[in-house]
Design a protein around this motif. Structure first.
Motif, PDB file in Angstrom:
ATOM      1  N   TRP A   1      22.266  70.963  30.265  1.00  0.00           N
ATOM      2  CA  TRP A   1      21.117  71.201  29.691  1.00  0.00           C
ATOM      3  C   TRP A   1      20.173  70.010  29.536  1.00  0.00           C
ATOM      4  O   TRP A   1      19.030  70.046  29.463  1.00  0.00           O
ATOM      5  N   ALA A   2      20.987  68.782  29.546  1.00  0.00           N
ATOM      6  CA  ALA A   2      20.099  67.368  29.546  1.00  0.00           C
ATOM      7  C   ALA A   2      19.431  67.347  30.710  1.00  0.00           C
ATOM      8  O   ALA A   2      18.062  66.839  30.660  1.00  0.00           O
ATOM      9  N   ILE A   3      20.027  67.655  31.920  1.00  0.00           N
ATOM     10  CA  ILE A   3      19.446  67.476  33.303  1.00  0.00           C
ATOM     11  C   ILE A   3      18.208  68.380  33.242  1.00  0.00           C
ATOM     12  O   ILE A   3      17.234  67.948  33.815  1.00  0.00           O
ATOM     13  N   LEU A   4      18.555  69.674  32.898  1.00  0.00           N
ATOM     14  CA  LEU A   4      17.553  70.426  33.176  1.00  0.00           C
ATOM     15  C   LEU A   4      16.221  70.360  32.194  1.00  0.00           C
ATOM     16  O   LEU A   4      14.994  70.338  32.331  1.00  0.00           O
TER      17      LEU A   4
ATOM     18  N   GLY B   1      10.751  68.569  32.152  1.00  0.00           N
ATOM     19  CA  GLY B   1      10.050  67.387  31.463  1.00  0.00           C
ATOM     20  C   GLY B   1       8.975  66.714  32.472  1.00  0.00           C
ATOM     21  O   GLY B   1       7.981  66.654  32.410  1.00  0.00           O
ATOM     22  N   THR B   2       9.700  66.602  33.712  1.00  0.00           N
ATOM     23  CA  THR B   2       8.751  65.952  34.727  1.00  0.00           C
ATOM     24  C   THR B   2       7.780  66.765  35.244  1.00  0.00           C
ATOM     25  O   THR B   2       6.898  66.437  36.032  1.00  0.00           O
TER      26      THR B   2
ATOM     27  N   GLY C   1      11.765  72.529  25.797  1.00  0.00           N
ATOM     28  CA  GLY C   1      12.150  73.105  24.213  1.00  0.00           C
ATOM     29  C   GLY C   1      13.305  74.088  24.219  1.00  0.00           C
ATOM     30  O   GLY C   1      14.099  73.657  23.646  1.00  0.00           O
ATOM     31  N   LEU C   2      13.385  74.833  25.051  1.00  0.00           N
ATOM     32  CA  LEU C   2      14.655  75.818  25.086  1.00  0.00           C
ATOM     33  C   LEU C   2      15.757  74.906  25.657  1.00  0.00           C
ATOM     34  O   LEU C   2      16.740  75.047  24.877  1.00  0.00           O
ATOM     35  N   SER C   3      15.663  74.001  26.533  1.00  0.00           N
ATOM     36  CA  SER C   3      16.754  73.348  27.019  1.00  0.00           C
ATOM     37  C   SER C   3      17.283  72.382  25.938  1.00  0.00           C
ATOM     38  O   SER C   3      18.348  72.261  25.771  1.00  0.00           O
ATOM     39  N   VAL C   4      16.387  71.757  25.190  1.00  0.00           N
ATOM     40  CA  VAL C   4      16.672  70.873  23.947  1.00  0.00           C
ATOM     41  C   VAL C   4      17.368  71.570  22.999  1.00  0.00           C
ATOM     42  O   VAL C   4      18.355  70.886  22.349  1.00  0.00           O
ATOM     43  N   ILE C   5      16.907  72.855  22.652  1.00  0.00           N
ATOM     44  CA  ILE C   5      17.427  73.628  21.514  1.00  0.00           C
ATOM     45  C   ILE C   5      19.027  74.084  21.968  1.00  0.00           C
ATOM     46  O   ILE C   5      19.789  73.819  21.167  1.00  0.00           O
ATOM     47  N   LEU C   6      18.888  74.299  23.362  1.00  0.00           N
ATOM     48  CA  LEU C   6      20.587  74.633  23.567  1.00  0.00           C
ATOM     49  C   LEU C   6      21.375  73.567  23.891  1.00  0.00           C
ATOM     50  O   LEU C   6      22.766  73.415  23.612  1.00  0.00           O
TER      51      LEU C   6
ATOM     52  N   ASN D   1      24.920  73.220  21.679  1.00  0.00           N
ATOM     53  CA  ASN D   1      26.144  72.813  22.233  1.00  0.00           C
ATOM     54  C   ASN D   1      26.677  71.334  21.669  1.00  0.00           C
ATOM     55  O   ASN D   1      27.986  71.227  21.658  1.00  0.00           O
ATOM     56  N   GLY D   2      25.757  70.552  21.267  1.00  0.00           N
ATOM     57  CA  GLY D   2      26.109  69.342  20.624  1.00  0.00           C
ATOM     58  C   GLY D   2      27.058  69.660  19.182  1.00  0.00           C
ATOM     59  O   GLY D   2      27.730  68.930  19.057  1.00  0.00           O
ATOM     60  N   VAL D   3      26.355  70.612  18.489  1.00  0.00           N
ATOM     61  CA  VAL D   3      26.783  70.875  17.149  1.00  0.00           C
ATOM     62  C   VAL D   3      28.309  71.618  17.555  1.00  0.00           C
ATOM     63  O   VAL D   3      29.393  71.226  16.617  1.00  0.00           O
ATOM     64  N   THR D   4      28.422  72.427  18.399  1.00  0.00           N
ATOM     65  CA  THR D   4      29.567  72.847  18.764  1.00  0.00           C
ATOM     66  C   THR D   4      30.668  72.028  19.230  1.00  0.00           C
ATOM     67  O   THR D   4      31.881  72.154  18.794  1.00  0.00           O
ATOM     68  N   LEU D   5      30.396  71.069  19.982  1.00  0.00           N
ATOM     69  CA  LEU D   5      31.243  70.018  20.544  1.00  0.00           C
ATOM     70  C   LEU D   5      31.761  69.213  19.281  1.00  0.00           C
ATOM     71  O   LEU D   5      32.880  68.929  19.185  1.00  0.00           O
ATOM     72  N   TRP D   6      30.611  68.969  18.273  1.00  0.00           N
ATOM     73  CA  TRP D   6      31.009  68.284  16.921  1.00  0.00           C
ATOM     74  C   TRP D   6      32.063  69.032  16.151  1.00  0.00           C
ATOM     75  O   TRP D   6      33.030  68.576  15.727  1.00  0.00           O
TER      76      TRP D   6
END
Length: 56
Positions: free
Chosen positions: A18-21, A26-27, A35-40, A44-49
Motif C-alpha cells: 500500500w505504501a508503494i502504491l 502520488g507521483t 487517499g485510499l492507499s493511505v487509508i488501507l 493494516n498498520g493498526v492491525t499489525l499493532w
C-alpha cells in the motif's frame, strides 16, 4: 494475542504494497487513489499493532 508468524508477515507485506502504491499514485497526482492507499496502509498498520502489542 499470539498471532501466527505468517499472518504478521502477510500484514507487513500488505503495508509495504500500500505504501508503494500510495507513492506511485502520488507521483501521478491521482489523489483519490492516494487517499485510499493511505487509508488501507493505516488500517493494516493498526492491525499489525494489534497483532504484535503483547509480544510472544
Amino acid at each position: 494475542m499470539n498471532a501466527p508468524a505468517w499472518r504478521i508477515w502477510l500484514v507487513a507485506a500488505l503495508m509495504c504494497g500500500w505504501a508503494i502504491l500510495a507513492i506511485r499514485f502520488g507521483t501521478r497526482q491521482e489523489w483519490p487513489m492516494v487517499g485510499l492507499s493511505v487509508i488501507l496502509l493505516i488500517s493494516n498498520g493498526v492491525t499489525l499493532w494489534r497483532l504484535t502489542r503483547h509480544g510472544k
